[in-house]
Scaffold this motif. Structure first.
Motif, PDB file in Angstrom:
ATOM      1  N   HIS A  35      -3.322 -46.144 -32.719  1.00 16.76           N
ATOM      2  CA  HIS A  35      -2.226 -45.275 -32.920  1.00 16.76           C
ATOM      3  C   HIS A  35      -0.951 -45.855 -32.162  1.00 16.76           C
ATOM      4  CE1 HIS A  35       0.048 -41.610 -32.493  1.00 16.76           C
ATOM      5  NE2 HIS A  35       0.311 -41.534 -31.117  1.00 16.76           N
ATOM      6  N   GLY A  36       0.068 -45.864 -32.948  1.00 20.07           N
ATOM      7  CA  GLY A  36       1.306 -46.170 -32.424  1.00 20.07           C
ATOM      8  C   GLY A  36       1.508 -47.892 -32.714  1.00 20.07           C
ATOM      9  N   HIS A  93      10.272 -47.515 -33.843  1.00 20.77           N
ATOM     10  CA  HIS A  93       9.562 -46.419 -34.051  1.00 20.77           C
ATOM     11  C   HIS A  93      10.682 -45.323 -34.663  1.00 20.77           C
ATOM     12  CE1 HIS A  93       6.233 -47.809 -31.787  1.00 20.77           C
ATOM     13  NE2 HIS A  93       6.733 -48.333 -30.943  1.00 20.77           N
ATOM     14  N   ARG A  96      10.330 -45.825 -38.274  1.00 15.98           N
ATOM     15  CA  ARG A  96       8.990 -45.372 -38.983  1.00 15.98           C
ATOM     16  C   ARG A  96       8.681 -44.011 -38.791  1.00 15.98           C
ATOM     17  NH1 ARG A  96       5.369 -49.001 -39.771  1.00 15.98           N
ATOM     18  NH2 ARG A  96       3.853 -47.781 -38.880  1.00 15.98           N
ATOM     19  N   GLU A  98       8.335 -42.098 -36.149  1.00 19.82           N
ATOM     20  CA  GLU A  98       7.319 -41.968 -34.891  1.00 19.82           C
ATOM     21  C   GLU A  98       8.009 -41.401 -33.721  1.00 19.82           C
ATOM     22  OE1 GLU A  98       4.291 -45.713 -36.308  1.00 19.82           O
ATOM     23  OE2 GLU A  98       5.852 -45.970 -34.826  1.00 19.82           O
ATOM     24  N   SER A  99       8.543 -40.062 -33.962  1.00 16.45           N
ATOM     25  CA  SER A  99       9.406 -39.474 -33.026  1.00 16.45           C
ATOM     26  C   SER A  99       8.633 -39.434 -31.352  1.00 16.45           C
ATOM     27  CB  SER A  99       9.683 -38.147 -33.196  1.00 16.45           C
ATOM     28  OG  SER A  99       8.399 -37.199 -33.639  1.00 16.45           O
ATOM     29  N   LEU A 101       6.787 -41.622 -30.116  1.00 16.59           N
ATOM     30  CA  LEU A 101       6.802 -42.737 -29.527  1.00 16.59           C
ATOM     31  C   LEU A 101       8.474 -43.031 -28.957  1.00 16.59           C
ATOM     32  CD1 LEU A 101       4.302 -44.783 -31.745  1.00 16.59           C
ATOM     33  CD2 LEU A 101       4.020 -44.048 -29.258  1.00 16.59           C
TER      34      LEU A 101
END
Length: 127
Positions: A35-36, A93, A96, A98-99, A101
């Motif tokens: 994850h991440g 992030h 991508r 990925e809010s 992160l």
């Protein structure tokens, strides 16, 4: 305030050391599956390992200079470098989508900014 700065510094050093060890010693393919870790798919192995080494050095730079009282000004300088690293992480992030992160990196950025402000200013090791 000194105690709060030490707590924040210790927390950030643990975060940096954990991230650094992970990026340095865990294979890139395994990182990409975590994850991440999706950002590592488009990054070279050398880049990921370099970030890992820089994070390990940040962990050392946040604690060691103050503890051994050799060039303690490196503590807030390291914190400022961490701020820059977190800006890059937030951009990566964010691109991508990925809010969560981005928010986590923002928290780390604010902790580092607090350390830099406190150690350059009111709780300086040199003053």
């Amino acid at each position: 305030m000194n105690l709060a700065l030490w707590w924040c510094t210790g927390l950030l050093a643990v975060v940096a050391l954990t991230g650094g060890i992970t990026k340095t010693f865990v294979p890139k393919e395994k990182l990409a599956a975590a994850h991440g870790g999706g950002w590592t798919q488009s990054a070279g192995v050398g880049f990921v390992k370099t970030l890992g080494v820089l994070e390990i050095l940040a962990a050392v730079g946040l604690i060691l200079p103050a503890v051994v009282d050799v060039a303690p000004v490196l503590v807030p300088v390291t914190a400022l470098c961490w701020v820059l690293l977190m800006v890059g992480a937030m951009v990566t992030h964010g691109r991508r989508g990925e809010s969560m992160l981005v928010v986590l990196n923002l928290v780390y950025l604010l902790v580092a900014a607090f350390i830099a402000w406190g150690r350059f200013g009111p709780e300086s090791f040199t003053g």
